[in-house]
Design a protein around this motif. Structure first.
Motif, PDB file in Angstrom:
ATOM      1  N   MET A   1       0.837  -1.197   0.000  1.00  9.30           N
ATOM      2  CA  MET A   1       0.000   0.000   0.000  1.00  9.30           C
ATOM      3  C   MET A   1       0.875   1.251   0.000  1.00  9.30           C
ATOM      4  N   VAL A   2       1.775   1.339  -0.958  1.00  9.30           N
ATOM      5  CA  VAL A   2       2.756   2.422  -1.002  1.00  9.30           C
ATOM      6  C   VAL A   2       2.110   3.752  -1.361  1.00  9.30           C
ATOM      7  N   ALA A   3       1.092   3.753  -2.214  1.00 13.81           N
ATOM      8  CA  ALA A   3       0.478   5.006  -2.662  1.00 13.81           C
ATOM      9  C   ALA A   3      -0.186   5.761  -1.514  1.00 13.81           C
ATOM     10  N   GLU A   4      -0.741   5.050  -0.549  1.00 12.52           N
ATOM     11  CA  GLU A   4      -1.453   5.693   0.554  1.00 12.52           C
ATOM     12  C   GLU A   4      -0.544   6.126   1.692  1.00 12.52           C
ATOM     13  N   ILE A   5       0.692   5.709   1.675  1.00 10.79           N
ATOM     14  CA  ILE A   5       1.568   5.932   2.834  1.00 10.79           C
ATOM     15  C   ILE A   5       1.809   7.417   3.085  1.00 10.79           C
ATOM     16  N   GLN A   6       2.096   8.195   2.048  1.00  9.77           N
ATOM     17  CA  GLN A   6       2.481   9.593   2.267  1.00  9.77           C
ATOM     18  C   GLN A   6       1.348  10.454   2.792  1.00  9.77           C
ATOM     19  N   GLN A   7       0.124  10.027   2.673  1.00 10.02           N
ATOM     20  CA  GLN A   7      -0.988  10.790   3.242  1.00 10.02           C
ATOM     21  C   GLN A   7      -1.347  10.313   4.646  1.00 10.02           C
ATOM     22  N   SER A   8      -0.688   9.292   5.131  1.00  7.18           N
ATOM     23  CA  SER A   8      -1.048   8.747   6.443  1.00  7.18           C
ATOM     24  C   SER A   8      -0.471   9.602   7.566  1.00  7.18           C
ATOM     25  N   LEU A   9      -1.149   9.560   8.680  1.00  5.86           N
ATOM     26  CA  LEU A   9      -0.702  10.320   9.846  1.00  5.86           C
ATOM     27  C   LEU A   9       0.630   9.804  10.366  1.00  5.86           C
ATOM     28  N   ARG A  10       0.847   8.490  10.311  1.00 11.06           N
ATOM     29  CA  ARG A  10       2.115   7.925  10.801  1.00 11.06           C
ATOM     30  C   ARG A  10       3.290   8.435   9.966  1.00 11.06           C
ATOM     31  N   TYR A  11       3.099   8.528   8.640  1.00 12.46           N
ATOM     32  CA  TYR A  11       4.162   9.034   7.774  1.00 12.46           C
ATOM     33  C   TYR A  11       4.472  10.491   8.117  1.00 12.46           C
ATOM     34  N   LEU A  12       3.427  11.298   8.291  1.00 13.34           N
ATOM     35  CA  LEU A  12       3.628  12.720   8.571  1.00 13.34           C
ATOM     36  C   LEU A  12       4.297  12.941   9.923  1.00 13.34           C
ATOM     37  N   MET A  13       3.992  12.108  10.904  1.00  9.14           N
ATOM     38  CA  MET A  13       4.629  12.260  12.213  1.00  9.14           C
ATOM     39  C   MET A  13       6.106  11.879  12.164  1.00  9.14           C
ATOM     40  N   VAL A  14       6.425  10.794  11.459  1.00 11.00           N
ATOM     41  CA  VAL A  14       7.836  10.402  11.327  1.00 11.00           C
ATOM     42  C   VAL A  14       8.578  11.444  10.500  1.00 11.00           C
ATOM     43  N   LEU A  15       7.943  11.960   9.444  1.00  9.30           N
ATOM     44  CA  LEU A  15       8.558  12.999   8.623  1.00  9.30           C
ATOM     45  C   LEU A  15       8.847  14.249   9.446  1.00  9.30           C
ATOM     46  N   ARG A  16       7.902  14.647  10.274  1.00  6.59           N
ATOM     47  CA  ARG A  16       8.132  15.833  11.105  1.00  6.59           C
ATOM     48  C   ARG A  16       9.319  15.634  12.046  1.00  6.59           C
ATOM     49  N   CYS A  17       9.409  14.449  12.634  1.00  3.80           N
ATOM     50  CA  CYS A  17      10.546  14.151  13.511  1.00  3.80           C
ATOM     51  C   CYS A  17      11.853  14.208  12.718  1.00  3.80           C
ATOM     52  N   ALA A  18      11.831  13.678  11.485  1.00  2.00           N
ATOM     53  CA  ALA A  18      13.033  13.688  10.650  1.00  2.00           C
ATOM     54  C   ALA A  18      13.417  15.100  10.242  1.00  2.00           C
ATOM     55  N   LEU A  19      12.425  15.919   9.913  1.00  2.00           N
ATOM     56  CA  LEU A  19      12.720  17.291   9.482  1.00  2.00           C
ATOM     57  C   LEU A  19      13.168  18.173  10.637  1.00  2.00           C
ATOM     58  N   GLU A  20      12.776  17.860  11.853  1.00  2.00           N
ATOM     59  CA  GLU A  20      13.175  18.664  13.007  1.00  2.00           C
ATOM     60  C   GLU A  20      14.574  18.337  13.511  1.00  2.00           C
ATOM     61  N   ALA A  21      15.154  17.268  13.013  1.00  2.00           N
ATOM     62  CA  ALA A  21      16.509  16.912  13.438  1.00  2.00           C
ATOM     63  C   ALA A  21      17.487  17.984  12.948  1.00  2.00           C
ATOM     64  N   PRO A  22      18.555  18.217  13.685  1.00  2.81           N
ATOM     65  CA  PRO A  22      19.531  19.241  13.275  1.00  2.81           C
ATOM     66  C   PRO A  22      20.099  18.962  11.883  1.00  2.81           C
ATOM     67  N   HIS A  23      20.369  20.055  11.164  1.00  8.60           N
ATOM     68  CA  HIS A  23      20.935  19.934   9.820  1.00  8.60           C
ATOM     69  C   HIS A  23      21.903  21.085   9.567  1.00  8.60           C
ATOM     70  N   ASP A  24      22.753  20.899   8.569  1.00  2.39           N
ATOM     71  CA  ASP A  24      23.730  21.922   8.206  1.00  2.39           C
ATOM     72  C   ASP A  24      23.053  23.028   7.409  1.00  2.39           C
ATOM     73  N   ARG A  25      23.720  24.170   7.382  1.00  2.00           N
ATOM     74  CA  ARG A  25      23.240  25.282   6.595  1.00  2.00           C
ATOM     75  C   ARG A  25      23.404  24.954   5.109  1.00  2.00           C
ATOM     76  N   GLY A  26      22.458  25.340   4.320  1.00  2.00           N
ATOM     77  CA  GLY A  26      22.528  25.098   2.887  1.00  2.00           C
ATOM     78  C   GLY A  26      21.845  23.803   2.452  1.00  2.00           C
ATOM     79  N   VAL A  27      21.299  23.076   3.375  1.00  2.00           N
ATOM     80  CA  VAL A  27      20.598  21.840   3.035  1.00  2.00           C
ATOM     81  C   VAL A  27      19.229  22.202   2.479  1.00  2.00           C
ATOM     82  N   ARG A  28      18.892  21.595   1.344  1.00  2.00           N
ATOM     83  CA  ARG A  28      17.618  21.885   0.686  1.00  2.00           C
ATOM     84  C   ARG A  28      16.599  20.755   0.863  1.00  2.00           C
ATOM     85  N   ASN A  29      17.069  19.529   0.863  1.00  2.00           N
ATOM     86  CA  ASN A  29      16.156  18.393   0.900  1.00  2.00           C
ATOM     87  C   ASN A  29      16.611  17.407   1.971  1.00  2.00           C
ATOM     88  N   ARG A  30      15.656  16.634   2.427  1.00  2.00           N
ATOM     89  CA  ARG A  30      15.959  15.600   3.413  1.00  2.00           C
ATOM     90  C   ARG A  30      15.161  14.347   3.085  1.00  2.00           C
TER      91      ARG A  30
END
Length: 179
Positions: A124-153
């Motif tokens: 069920m890969v197509a539905e994953i990105q709209q799921s709440l579990r995906y968005l919560m893990v993504l938010r945790c990943a995006l909040e992790a520290p990163h270097d300046r100049g990073v565009r994508n994660r």
């Protein structure tokens, strides 16, 4: 006077029952008496304490399975960095043995990541990105520290198995996300 004596008698009786129960519980822990536990305790009232694993876990590598959330970044020039753990073990204090609210958040995020991997395995890969579990893990990943100049994660859910030689398995890899 009679009620006081009755209260003392009830207290002594309760104390005798509790002490007898503790003594019997301690006795059924001894190996030779463990077999007799089933004969004497048909209602399974006395607990059998096991503080160690039932069998040796040194050879059972599947029992030593840990889930990890890792991320990697891509800068404006298109260079991709290496994978970095997000929920790494922070410095622990002595009071974390009693109270560690961050541990609960970590467990929730890793459980959601395991759910993502399971849903992905079910196709069920197509539905994953709209799921709440995906968005919560993504938010945790995006909040992790990163270097300046990073565009994508990009994040991934991986697992390690084994005790001595740890093998790594990839369970789920996300798409690239922009800030």
């Amino acid at each position: 006077m009679a009620s006081r004596a009755a209260g003392a008698m009830i207290g002594c009786s309760a104390l005798v029952i509790v002490v007898a129960g503790l003594v019997m519980t301690a006795l059924v822990q001894v190996w030779p008496l463990r077999r007799l536990r089933f004969l004497l305790d048909s209602f399974a009232i006395l607990p059998e304490w096991r503080f160690f694993a039932q069998a040796s876990t040194l050879g059972a590598d599947d029992l030593a399975r840990d889930t990890h959330l890792i991320v990697r970044d891509r800068d404006a020039a298109g260079r991709i960095g290496g994978w970095q753990p997000v929920l790494s073990d922070a410095t622990r204090c002595w009071h974390h043995a009693i109270w560690n609210p961050q541990a609960r958040v970590t467990i929730v995020i890793l459980t959601l990541g395991e759910d993502l991997a399971r849903v992905c395995r079910q196709g069920m890969v197509a539905e994953i990105q709209q799921s709440l579990r995906y968005l919560m893990v993504l938010r945790c990943a995006l909040e992790a520290p990163h270097d300046r100049g990073v565009r994508n994660r990009q994040f991934a859910i991986v697992h390690t198995t084994g005790r001595q030689a740890r093998t790594i398995g990839v369970d789920f890899v996300s798409a690239w996300h922009r800030w």
